[in-house]
Design a protein around this motif. Structure first.
Motif, mmCIF file in Angstrom:
data_model
loop_
_atom_site.group_PDB
_atom_site.id
_atom_site.type_symbol
_atom_site.label_atom_id
_atom_site.label_comp_id
_atom_site.label_asym_id
_atom_site.label_seq_id
_atom_site.Cartn_x
_atom_site.Cartn_y
_atom_site.Cartn_z
ATOM 1 N N LYS A 340 0.900 -1.391 0.070
ATOM 2 C CA LYS A 340 -0.233 -0.130 -0.121
ATOM 3 C C LYS A 340 0.789 1.382 0.092
ATOM 4 N N ILE A 341 2.195 1.167 0.672
ATOM 5 C CA ILE A 341 2.969 2.233 0.514
ATOM 6 C C ILE A 341 4.176 1.835 0.005
ATOM 7 N N ARG A 342 5.009 2.829 -0.791
ATOM 8 C CA ARG A 342 6.504 2.442 -1.115
ATOM 9 C C ARG A 342 7.118 3.469 -1.376
ATOM 10 N N PRO A 343 8.372 3.972 -0.732
ATOM 11 C CA PRO A 343 9.151 4.975 -0.957
ATOM 12 C C PRO A 343 9.373 5.515 -2.359
ATOM 13 N N LEU A 344 9.473 6.762 -2.568
ATOM 14 C CA LEU A 344 9.732 6.994 -3.783
ATOM 15 C C LEU A 344 11.506 7.815 -3.975
ATOM 16 N N VAL A 345 12.128 6.981 -4.575
ATOM 17 C CA VAL A 345 13.346 7.358 -4.571
ATOM 18 C C VAL A 345 13.773 8.058 -5.958
ATOM 19 N N ASP A 346 14.584 9.455 -5.605
ATOM 20 C CA ASP A 346 14.686 10.227 -6.688
ATOM 21 C C ASP A 346 16.042 10.019 -7.440
ATOM 22 N N SER A 347 16.943 9.676 -6.803
ATOM 23 C CA SER A 347 18.508 9.429 -7.093
ATOM 24 C C SER A 347 19.167 8.730 -6.180
ATOM 25 N N LEU A 348 20.598 8.108 -6.764
ATOM 26 C CA LEU A 348 21.361 7.512 -5.697
ATOM 27 C C LEU A 348 22.949 8.316 -6.184
ATOM 28 N N TRP A 349 23.608 8.558 -4.686
ATOM 29 C CA TRP A 349 24.596 9.318 -5.061
ATOM 30 C C TRP A 349 25.764 8.455 -4.209
ATOM 31 N N ALA A 350 27.171 8.780 -4.379
ATOM 32 C CA ALA A 350 28.211 8.164 -3.931
ATOM 33 C C ALA A 350 28.490 9.325 -2.571
ATOM 34 N N LEU A 351 29.174 8.802 -1.518
ATOM 35 C CA LEU A 351 29.488 9.583 -0.560
ATOM 36 C C LEU A 351 30.337 10.658 -1.139
ATOM 37 N N GLU A 352 31.146 10.458 -1.992
ATOM 38 C CA GLU A 352 32.072 11.583 -2.788
ATOM 39 C C GLU A 352 31.180 12.484 -3.285
ATOM 40 N N GLU A 353 30.016 12.153 -3.845
ATOM 41 C CA GLU A 353 29.086 13.345 -4.350
ATOM 42 C C GLU A 353 27.966 13.925 -3.538
ATOM 43 N N VAL A 354 28.352 13.733 -2.235
ATOM 44 C CA VAL A 354 27.244 14.848 -1.275
ATOM 45 C C VAL A 354 27.120 16.079 -1.581
ATOM 46 N N LYS A 355 28.271 16.647 -2.028
ATOM 47 C CA LYS A 355 28.184 18.189 -2.332
ATOM 48 C C LYS A 355 27.011 18.218 -3.730
ATOM 49 N N ASP A 363 18.293 23.153 -4.533
ATOM 50 C CA ASP A 363 17.509 23.743 -5.638
ATOM 51 C C ASP A 363 16.174 23.105 -5.827
ATOM 52 N N ARG A 364 15.830 22.237 -4.997
ATOM 53 C CA ARG A 364 14.263 21.906 -4.993
ATOM 54 C C ARG A 364 14.137 20.955 -6.343
ATOM 55 N N GLY A 365 15.217 20.354 -6.767
ATOM 56 C CA GLY A 365 14.791 19.593 -8.036
ATOM 57 C C GLY A 365 14.411 18.184 -8.035
ATOM 58 N N ASN A 366 14.598 17.618 -6.373
ATOM 59 C CA ASN A 366 14.252 16.485 -6.366
ATOM 60 C C ASN A 366 12.671 15.834 -6.534
ATOM 61 N N ILE A 367 12.471 14.703 -6.844
ATOM 62 C CA ILE A 367 11.034 14.326 -6.732
ATOM 63 C C ILE A 367 11.509 12.965 -6.000
ATOM 64 N N GLY A 368 11.052 12.932 -4.865
ATOM 65 C CA GLY A 368 11.072 11.889 -3.954
ATOM 66 C C GLY A 368 12.439 12.194 -3.005
ATOM 67 N N LYS A 369 13.188 10.959 -2.654
ATOM 68 C CA LYS A 369 14.293 10.926 -1.673
ATOM 69 C C LYS A 369 15.489 10.790 -2.320
ATOM 70 N N LEU A 370 16.816 11.516 -1.947
ATOM 71 C CA LEU A 370 17.894 11.600 -2.431
ATOM 72 C C LEU A 370 18.667 10.520 -1.418
ATOM 73 N N ILE A 371 19.446 9.566 -2.101
ATOM 74 C CA ILE A 371 20.048 8.509 -1.290
ATOM 75 C C ILE A 371 21.596 8.588 -1.412
ATOM 76 N N LEU A 372 22.231 8.539 -0.297
ATOM 77 C CA LEU A 372 23.906 8.328 -0.330
ATOM 78 C C LEU A 372 23.957 6.736 -0.495
ATOM 79 N N ASP A 373 24.476 6.220 -1.563
ATOM 80 C CA ASP A 373 24.732 4.867 -1.811
ATOM 81 C C ASP A 373 26.404 4.674 -1.238
#
Length: 413
Positions: A340-355, A363-373
């Protein structure tokens, strides 16, 4: 523009599915077995205050578990912490982050309920953005077998906050109406999904225009944040709405209160309007404070309106709410297992891409959640060099919200 956002989400889901069930090889070697990589905030300010470095690996104390982290959640609150734009900020240097997931690597003494190898997600009082974390078992929850790590990192904070605001604070029931700001964000999408579990709930979503095509099916009515949404809502519901969920503050506080029906509830759970430039701005803080309508308790009494605030992290770490949160998590995991529910993931990023990831959420560009992989290797950007940080403020972003030429960070493969 909207198609690009939809394509990004589809590509993200493909990457999550592709990596499901795979265990990456350990990055440790005998020479650095007691060290780990972690994102460190050297001081409050801009993106240049963040760096990935090696730190001593923590070991679990009594009542704690040690988790080999697979993924971490990135929230707007993390951006405010980086700027020092919160009450009583901790001392720097520090490791940011409030939620993560991974595999239990060891357990401390007097620790029950978890075993080595368990797949878990956890709340953290900072220190989440690292390869290894230790945390008390009160803040740790087992993941369902079918849940992927990227989903788990997008689940705990956003869905628990959304559930508690809707059901614990505002008592959402059949036939009620909800207005949620930032409907395209991770909390906004969690709110929309949870509302769909209750019959005949009307959801009014407010979001930047370029997100509308991607999220229009998740809410009942969707409005551009640049329009006079008060009048648009009242055209549909002249009496207003039952619940307003506001993560912006500033002038939206007065607007939200004016939209409430008698016995309606306004809940403030953030203050993102205070964030404009890359660093903390006294002008933005003063403007946001000045625009907040001064609440008259007598007026609340006369109009039968309720105003509330909600901070999940304060409830957990300062107010002893871990048992209540655990009961909510049990309900949410049941809803997840029922699909009935499922998280919406926007994009995956490496730790080195945290900036770059933090710039995207700024910039309010995400749709859903940003994840540090944590196991993802950094990849060269496919667009403009995002190390050149944007100074675009909230007003600038709103002015460009319906501009099809507005650039968005591409998905990192």
């Amino acid at each position: 523009m909207a198609k690009e956002g939809a394509d990004m989400t589809e590509e993200t889901e493909y990457m999550i599915d592709r990596n499901a069930g795979k265990e990456a090889p350990s990055v440790e070697s005998p020479s650095n077995a007691k060290e780990m990589r972690a994102v460190v905030l050297a001081g409050f300010g801009g993106l240049n205050k963040l760096r990935v470095t090696r730190k001593a690996m923590p070991e679990p104390q009594d009542g704690e578990v040690k988790i080999r982290v697979k993924a971490c959640g990135l929230n707007f609150l993390d951006l405010m912490v980086r700027q020092g734009n919160i009450d009583n900020p901790p001392k720097t240097p520090l490791v940011p982050g409030f939620e993560c997931c991974g595999i239990v690597e060891s357990v401390g003494g007097n620790t029950q309920g978890f075993e080595i190898g368990d797949r878990v997600m956890a709340f953290m009082n900072y220190n989440a953005w690292a390869e290894v974390v230790c945390t008390p078992v009160d803040f740790v929850y087992k993941m369902p077998d079918e849940m992927m790590f990227a989903e788990a990192a997008a689940f705990s904070l956003n869905f628990v906050a959304a559930y508690m605001m809707l059901f614990e604070v505002a008592s959402l029931r059949e036939g009620m109406s909800v207005l949620v700001h930032s409907a395209g964000g991770a909390v906004g999408q969690a709110v929309a999904q949870l509302c769909s579990t209750v019959p005949n709930v009307t959801v009014f979503g407010i979001a930047s225009c370029f997100k509308h095509a991607s999220i229009k099916d998740s809410v009942t009515h969707l409005f551009d944040r640049n329009t006079d949404y008060i009048q648009e809502v009242k055209k549909i519901s002249p009496d207003g709405v039952d619940i307003v969920l506001d993560c912006l503050c500033g002038e939206n506080t007065g607007k939200g209160l004016s939209l409430l029906k008698p016995l309606g509830t306004y809940i403030l759970y953030g203050a993102s309007n205070m964030v404009t430039g890359e660093t903390k701005s006294f002008f933005s803080f003063a403007k946001s404070w000045w625009q907040v309508e001064k609440v008259n308790p007598i007026k609340l009494y006369e109009e039968n309106k309720v105003i509330a605030g909600f901070s999940l992290l304060n409830l957990l770490f300062k107010q002893g709410g871990c048992n209540l949160v655990k009961s909510v998590m049990d309900k949410l995991l049941s809803l997840y297992k029922q699909k009935k529910i499922r998280p919406l993931v926007d994009s995956l990023w490496a730790l080195e891409e945290v900036k770059e990831a933090m710039q995207r959420i700024h910039d309010r560009g995400n749709i859903g959640k940003l994840i540090l992989d944590v196991e993802k290797s950094p990849t060269p950007l496919m667009a403009n060099d995002s190390t050149e940080t944007s100074e675009a403020g909230e007003e600038e972003e709103e002015a460009e919200g319906d501009n099809d030429s507005k650039e968005r960070m591409p998905f990192i493969h």
